[in-house]
Enzyme design. Structure first.
Site, PDB file in Angstrom:
ATOM      1  CG  HIS A 185      -2.969  -8.498  49.661  1.00  0.00           C
ATOM      2  ND1 HIS A 185      -1.633  -8.768  49.640  1.00  0.00           N
ATOM      3  CD2 HIS A 185      -3.467  -9.171  50.723  1.00  0.00           C
ATOM      4  CE1 HIS A 185      -1.323  -9.587  50.623  1.00  0.00           C
ATOM      5  NE2 HIS A 185      -2.416  -9.836  51.310  1.00  0.00           N
ATOM      6  CE  LYS A 244       6.053  -7.070  36.906  1.00  0.00           C
ATOM      7  NZ  LYS A 244       6.131  -6.859  38.327  1.00  0.00           N
ATOM      8  NE  ARG A 245      -2.321 -14.148  36.357  1.00  0.00           N
ATOM      9  CZ  ARG A 245      -3.331 -14.864  36.838  1.00  0.00           C
ATOM     10  NH1 ARG A 245      -3.154 -15.692  37.852  1.00  0.00           N
ATOM     11  NH2 ARG A 245      -4.538 -14.778  36.311  1.00  0.00           N
ATOM     12  CE  LYS A 288       0.650  -7.715  38.264  1.00  0.00           C
ATOM     13  NZ  LYS A 288       1.632  -7.599  39.364  1.00  0.00           N
ATOM     14  CB  THR A 340       6.957 -10.113  46.197  1.00  0.00           C
ATOM     15  OG1 THR A 340       6.088 -10.842  45.326  1.00  0.00           O
ATOM     16  CG2 THR A 340       6.214  -9.669  47.437  1.00  0.00           C
ATOM     17  CE  LYS A 392       9.187 -13.604  44.155  1.00  0.00           C
ATOM     18  NZ  LYS A 392       8.072 -13.976  43.266  1.00  0.00           N
TER      19      LYS A 392
END
Ligand SMILES: *Cc1c(COP(=O)(O)O)cnc(C)c1O
Length: 799
Positions: free
Chosen positions: A349, A535-536, A541, A643, A647
């Site tokens: 992952h 998101k986290r 990120k 992901t 969405k």
């Protein structure tokens, strides 16, 4: 299932009376929810029993998805939808004066996962049942799920998530199926007189694992799979000398808490114990069930089960399955090994090095002495076999035991027949770079399975407004086959349909605006661009890049108050791992910047910044339908798939994104012209790594806009962020900006300008939005799990 409204109302009222000795006028929300859940459970119990019966009789191959995290969210509406009774129940309740949406709020989110990895596992559970595959989950029933986040004075504060306080109506405790797990002590091998070496144990710590089963109900079919979650308890027959509080505490700790570290390796002993705990329990149950129902030769078990290792946390499946086959079921080493490799498969992952699990050899040896022997033997035999074939360098680089550590990814790759990445780019990076040595030895094991999302939850349940427009425009077949959304393409120039899509989005924005008003006390303009990053919180990120752009807009407006800008609401949701100082500093900065901007009368409602606390699945279901833009701005190569990008696409948001993870496939499917692409490519990033020539300080000193923005973190412009502002400033200017935020800044600003311009033309914007929805089909996790079933597990769907 078939259910009349009349029947439902009768069932509901009877259950309310029998369960709580109360009636409609007196019942509170908790009682109403528990009653409803109990009625629903009654409806599906016969389908569940029948499907279990069917499986045992037919004896088809089943898959087991081992994951240390699941993130299902709430189950009530999902169960109602999948049983095909959502509308009947909603109407029936309305007749009784009850609002289903209000009742649904009572259910706590089942948050026994951190983020993407756990949510993927839950999307798979929904899709596996909905596509009719016999495939089950296996995990841990954590007493406390992911911490609840409160924002106090701009800081993240973590509170326990005591989600089981009011019970969990969906689970079934199966005490009869409990198994025992052993830790520590000593082990030695003795000849059993027939030439076989059998292990003997002394002084082991004994723990009882009790399974709790939660049905995973397929969408309008007859499949019900099982998500089995294990709870640790003290064995009933425990020796008196061990019966003390310390032991009890130790034991209950195993299933007490989810590790709140998202992708960061945490080397605590308890974590390793948790990993062995659910791996051993799950495999023991599978083997017992096989022996009990199939009564076939244990050596043929590879034809009947597939076990999936979701990330490295369940990698002990490999040696534990070997142990069980050899020690408990009397299978010889070679046969056991071939079976293990055939049964096991593994998903990688992430390529972030801090997330690659390694355990000190001594720790494994002390905690799991028999497993340690088996791991050593696997490593020894493989080395001996491969040395003459591939040479010392490749063998050394891929050893399971190296530098006094057990390398879990290596164990998972070697002990399985399949290793997959989660998006094309990520799988290619595994083959070409990160796991290249393994690829040289086992090229046939590597494959890609691009992630997907359970579209039932992420549109049918969460966006009823858009679902209704789609039904009226293209019919309802998309609800069963997401690819049918492509029918929407015929309407891309139909102004009436575009208008309806706009109205649906607007209504969802009103709903979110009300939530923001209620929770944050901020009034937002529903006409504004709703620009969302949820998101986290992690440096890679790059929430920080988003923040720098917000500051740029802010300074532009301060300099020129009459600047013609399209109003924007920047919405954030993110939890930081409790020990991740830098990520928490970014949260603090976002909140202080929000205060500064939201309360600046020069800005009015041209910019609003909203941080919604406690981001989780339910909040995502509220936010995403209202988004115009989804921010997917990780540094290229760092986000394995993502992901939430899918969405957003499904809900008609346009993606502002880098060429990273599944973004690339999204742009390919929906068209780059219908989204906003910017930033370095993966190759450009690797080029910088190779040459070591990135210099963030230069950008800071030479770009006056960047200079002003970064200085605002340390010169008092942004109030109340003394140490946090300095920490962020230093990370960019002194520690050379690990994730190239400054390098991508200019192109990000350019892409944001493009976005603003497109939004001014609502027809063009909505057309682009429609094209995203119309092309989202391939990102259904129904497609993903079919690929796993066909290419990795070799299981067949129920017809
Ligand atoms: C989908 C989802 C994630 C994953 O988000 P990414 O942006 O892909 O990292 C994390 N948390 C929750 C609650 C989600 O629903």
């Amino acid at each position: 299932m078939k259910l009349s409204k009349k029947q439902f109302k009768q069932d509901f009222e009877e259950r309310l009376a029998s369960k709580f000795a109360t009636n409609l006028t007196k019942a509170g929300h908790q009682e109403t929810y528990a009653t409803l859940a109990s009625v629903v459970k009654h409806y599906y119990s016969s389908i569940w029993t029948a499907d279990n019966q069917y499986r045992d009789e037919v004896g088809k191959k089943q898959a087991y998805y081992f994951s240390i995290e699941f993130l299902p969210g709430k189950l009530l509406k999902s169960n109602l939808l999948n049983l095909g009774i959502l509308d009947t129940v909603r109407d029936g309740l309305a007749d009784l004066g009850i609002d289903l949406d209000e009742v649904a709020k009572v259910e706590p989110d089942m948050a026994i996962g951190n983020g993407g990895l756990g949510r993927l596992a839950s999307c798979f559970m929904d899709s596996l049942a909905s596509t009719g595959f016999p495939a089950n989950g296996n995990g841990i029933r954590y007493r406390y799920g992911l911490f609840k986040q409160k924002i106090i004075d701009g800081y993240q504060v973590e509170l326990p998530d005591s989600w089981l306080d009011n019970g969990n109506p969906w689970e079934v405790r199966r005490a009869d199926k409990a198994v025992e797990i052993n830790f520590g002590g000593e082990v030695w091998l003795e000849d059993d007189g027939k030439g076989k070496l059998l292990p003997h144990y002394k002084n082991q710590e004994r723990v009882l694992a009790v399974p709790y089963d939660t049905p995973m109900i397929g969408f309008e079919n007859t499949t019900v799979n099982n998500m089995c979650l294990w709870r640790s308890e003290v064995p009933q027959d425990l020796d008196l000398k061990f019966q003390n509080l310390d032991y009890m505490r130790q034991t209950s700790m195993l299933s007490a808490e989810l590790y709140p570290d998202d992708s960061n390796y945490d080397g605590r002993l308890l974590r390793l114990k948790q990993e062995y705990f659910f791996v051993s329990a799950g495999l023991q149950r599978i083997l017992r069930h096989y022996k009990f129902t199939q009564k076939k030769d244990i050596r043929r078990i590879g034809d009947y089960i597939a076990v999936h290792i979701n990330d490295t946390h369940p990698a002990l499946c490999v040696p534990e399955f070997m142990r069980l086959l050899i020690d408990e079921y009397g299978v010889g080493w070679n046969r056991a090994w071939d079976t293990t490799v055939k049964v096991m498969s593994y998903t990688n992952h992430t390529i972030l090095s801090e997330a690659l699990e390694k355990w000190p050899e001594d720790m494994v040896k002390n905690l799991l002495p028999r497993l340690y022997q088996i791991i050593v033997e696997i490593d020894r035999r493989r080395t001996a076999e491969l040395l003459p074939k591939v040479g010392a360098t490749l063998v050394h680089n891929t050893r399971i035991i190296k530098d006094g550590q057990i390398h879990m990814a290596n164990l998972a790759i070697i002990g399985s027949h399949s290793t997959n990445g989660v998006a094309k780019l990520h799988s290619d990076l595994l083959k070409d770079v990160e796991l290249h040595d393994f690829y040289e030895i086992y090229p046939e094991r590597f494959n890609n399975k691009t992630n997907g999302i359970a579209d039932r939850r992420w549109i049918q349940i969460s966006n009823e407004r858009l679902s209704g427009v789609l039904d009226e425009t293209i019919g309802k077949t998309w609800r069963h086959n997401l690819n049918d959304l492509s029918l929407l393409k015929h309407f891309k120039d139909d102004e009436k349909i575009l208008k309806q899509l706009q109205m649906a989005k607007y209504d969802n924005k009103l709903r979110l605006a009300a939530l923001i008003q209620e929770r944050n006390g901020i009034t937002v303009n529903p006409e504004a661009i709703f620009d969302v990053q949820i998101k986290r919180l992690h440096a890679y990120k790059r929430q920080l890049l988003n923040v720098l752009h917000i500051l740029k807009l802010y300074f532009d407006l301060k300099d020129e108050p009459d600047l013609d800008v399209v109003p924007r609401v920047f919405i954030f949701g993110a939890k930081a791992a409790p020990g991740y100082h830098y990520a928490k500093s970014i949260i603090k900065c976002i909140n202080e910047i929000a205060n500064m901007i939201n309360n600046d009368s020069d800005i009015d409602d041209k910019i609003k910044v909203v941080f919604l606390e406690n981001y989780n699945v339910s909040l995502a279901e509220m936010i995403i339908p209202a988004a115009n833009v989804g921010e997917q701005i990780s540094l290229a190569s760092k986000e394995a798939s993502g992901t939430s990008n899918m969405k957003f696409m499904l809900n008609g948001a346009l993606t502002m994104g880098t060429l990273d993870g599944a973004n690339i496939e999204i742009f390919e499917a929906a068209g780059e012209e219908n989204n906003f692409v910017f930033g370095l490519t993966k190759d450009e990033v690797y080029e910088y790594y190779r040459n070591g020539n990135y210099n963030a300080r230069d950008i800071y000193e030479q770009n006056p806009i960047v200079y002003r923005i970064l200085n605002s973190f340390i010169d008092g412009t942004i109030p109340n962020i003394k140490s946090e502002g300095r920490e962020i400033f230093d990370s960019l200017t002194i520690y050379n900006d690990e994730y190239f935020v400054l390098r991508d800044f200019n192109d990000y600003v350019r892409a944001q300008k493009d976005l603003e311009n497109l939004y001014r033309n609502q027809t063009a914007w909505t057309k682009a939005s429609l094209m995203n929805i119309a092309n989202v089909g391939r990102f259904s996790s129904d497609r993903t799990v079919r690929e796993y079933a066909d290419d990795i597990w070799y299981i067949k769907a129920k017809k």
